[in-house]
Design an enzyme around this catalytic site. Sequence first.
Site, PDB file in Angstrom:
ATOM      1  N   ASP A 184       4.842   5.919   0.894  1.00 41.98           N
ATOM      2  CA  ASP A 184       4.519   5.385   2.263  1.00 41.98           C
ATOM      3  C   ASP A 184       4.076   6.748   3.081  1.00 41.98           C
ATOM      4  O   ASP A 184       4.777   7.752   3.068  1.00 41.98           O
ATOM      5  CB  ASP A 184       5.499   4.621   3.006  1.00 41.98           C
ATOM      6  CG  ASP A 184       5.093   3.951   4.320  1.00 41.98           C
ATOM      7  OD1 ASP A 184       3.872   3.758   4.544  1.00 41.98           O
ATOM      8  OD2 ASP A 184       5.910   3.466   4.818  1.00 41.98           O
ATOM      9  N   ASN A 202      -2.356  -5.680   2.427  1.00 41.72           N
ATOM     10  CA  ASN A 202      -3.239  -4.279   2.698  1.00 41.72           C
ATOM     11  C   ASN A 202      -4.570  -4.908   2.581  1.00 41.72           C
ATOM     12  O   ASN A 202      -5.336  -4.087   3.335  1.00 41.72           O
ATOM     13  CB  ASN A 202      -2.979  -3.623   1.602  1.00 41.72           C
ATOM     14  CG  ASN A 202      -1.846  -2.666   1.724  1.00 41.72           C
ATOM     15  OD1 ASN A 202      -1.299  -1.987   0.568  1.00 41.72           O
ATOM     16  ND2 ASN A 202      -1.097  -2.302   2.772  1.00 41.72           N
TER      17      ASN A 202
HETATM   18  C1  FPP Z   1       0.890   4.533   1.915  1.00 46.26           C
HETATM   19  O1  FPP Z   1       0.100   5.111   3.069  1.00 46.26           O
HETATM   20  C2  FPP Z   1       0.207   4.281   0.884  1.00 46.26           C
HETATM   21  C3  FPP Z   1      -0.643   3.405   0.237  1.00 46.26           C
HETATM   22  C4  FPP Z   1      -1.439   2.195   1.095  1.00 46.26           C
HETATM   23  C5  FPP Z   1      -1.320   3.323  -0.800  1.00 46.26           C
HETATM   24  C6  FPP Z   1      -2.238   4.014  -1.339  1.00 46.26           C
HETATM   25  C7  FPP Z   1      -1.458   5.144  -2.452  1.00 46.26           C
HETATM   26  C8  FPP Z   1      -2.108   6.035  -2.990  1.00 46.26           C
HETATM   27  C9  FPP Z   1      -3.556   6.403  -2.595  1.00 46.26           C
HETATM   28  C10 FPP Z   1      -1.402   6.913  -3.764  1.00 46.26           C
HETATM   29  C11 FPP Z   1      -1.968   7.024  -5.007  1.00 46.26           C
HETATM   30  C12 FPP Z   1      -2.181   5.934  -5.955  1.00 46.26           C
HETATM   31  C13 FPP Z   1      -3.247   5.286  -6.819  1.00 46.26           C
HETATM   32  C14 FPP Z   1      -2.893   4.521  -7.710  1.00 46.26           C
HETATM   33  C15 FPP Z   1      -4.366   6.138  -6.952  1.00 46.26           C
HETATM   34  P1  FPP Z   1      -0.196   4.498   4.394  1.00 46.26           P
HETATM   35  O2  FPP Z   1      -1.710   4.263   4.458  1.00 46.26           O
HETATM   36  O3  FPP Z   1       0.522   3.163   4.521  1.00 46.26           O
HETATM   37  O4  FPP Z   1       0.323   5.435   5.443  1.00 46.26           O
HETATM   38  P2  FPP Z   1       0.921   5.338   6.780  1.00 46.26           P
HETATM   39  O5  FPP Z   1       2.084   4.038   7.030  1.00 46.26           O
HETATM   40  O6  FPP Z   1       1.213   6.617   7.392  1.00 46.26           O
HETATM   41  O7  FPP Z   1      -0.567   4.511   7.719  1.00 46.26           O
END
Ligand code: FPP
Length: 261
Positions: free
Chosen positions: A40, A88
């Site tokens: 996160d 998401n």
């Molecule tokens: C959280 O940050 C992460 C995600 C929604 C998932 C995506 C994860 C990655 C890109 C890591 C690598 C994974 C792969 C499989 C390529 P957020 O967008 O929720 O952050 P925020 O809470 O600060 O908005």
Amino acid sequence: MSASPDLEKLRTFYADAPDDVSLDALDLGRLPRHISIIMDGNGRWATARGLDRSKGHAAGVDSLRETITASVRLGIECLSAYAFSTENWKRPRHEVELLMRLFSKTLAKEMPLFHQEHVRLKIIGDMDGLPKSLRASFERAMEETASYDVMTLALAVNYGARDELTHAMRAIVSEVQAASLDPESIDEDTLAAHLYTAGLPDPELLVRTSGELRLSNFLLWQLAYTEFYISPLMWPDFDRWELLRAIYSFQSRDRRFGGVK
Ligand code: FPP
């Protein structure tokens, strides 16, 4: 217990430790078999630097790669990571599309790592809801790595625990209707065997980054007795040292599983 790590490779990988971390303080005989991570803070990491959120996700991929290698070096049996939840899809369309492209691109780029380290990829989540080409790439990658036994990377994509339990329930009911399952025989193992995580040990340690104290619909069944470690770091700042801090914290807990010692 996890597989014994290659000590030479482990020491090399964990050389130059920061002052507060020491590999020697870790009990290598008492590592969690399965570490689960809620990655996160990619967006906040980017925004705090005046960057587009996409840069945060790109940096998040680097953290995941480092965490995979760190876990392999330690001899962890299973690493699971929450990459995309069933919720998401509510994000702006361009961010969803960007993440789908990033998954495809990252998968292609990281296949050599899986082959080199003998990491088995398992996607947990509803693959039917993914773009066709991404689903096909995941299926191919799972087939290609199916025989590897050093570590399983369970990547949660289009995953939601309530969705997982609903799917399991439907599958169980159809088996009962087809008379291939006796309702009287249904127990906890039956349910566990119908989850996306069938065959994997339950996580012993859950790490969530960015200081948030939520489960966000992740592995609700499997986390029943898991120890939590909440890291203040945003996911792109997570590294091999913070993983060690999480494991130290895990090793300092008194786990009683509802009993007494
Ligand atoms: C959280 O940050 C992460 C995600 C929604 C998932 C995506 C994860 C990655 C890109 C890591 C690598 C994974 C792969 C499989 C390529 P957020 O967008 O929720 O952050 P925020 O809470 O600060 O908005």
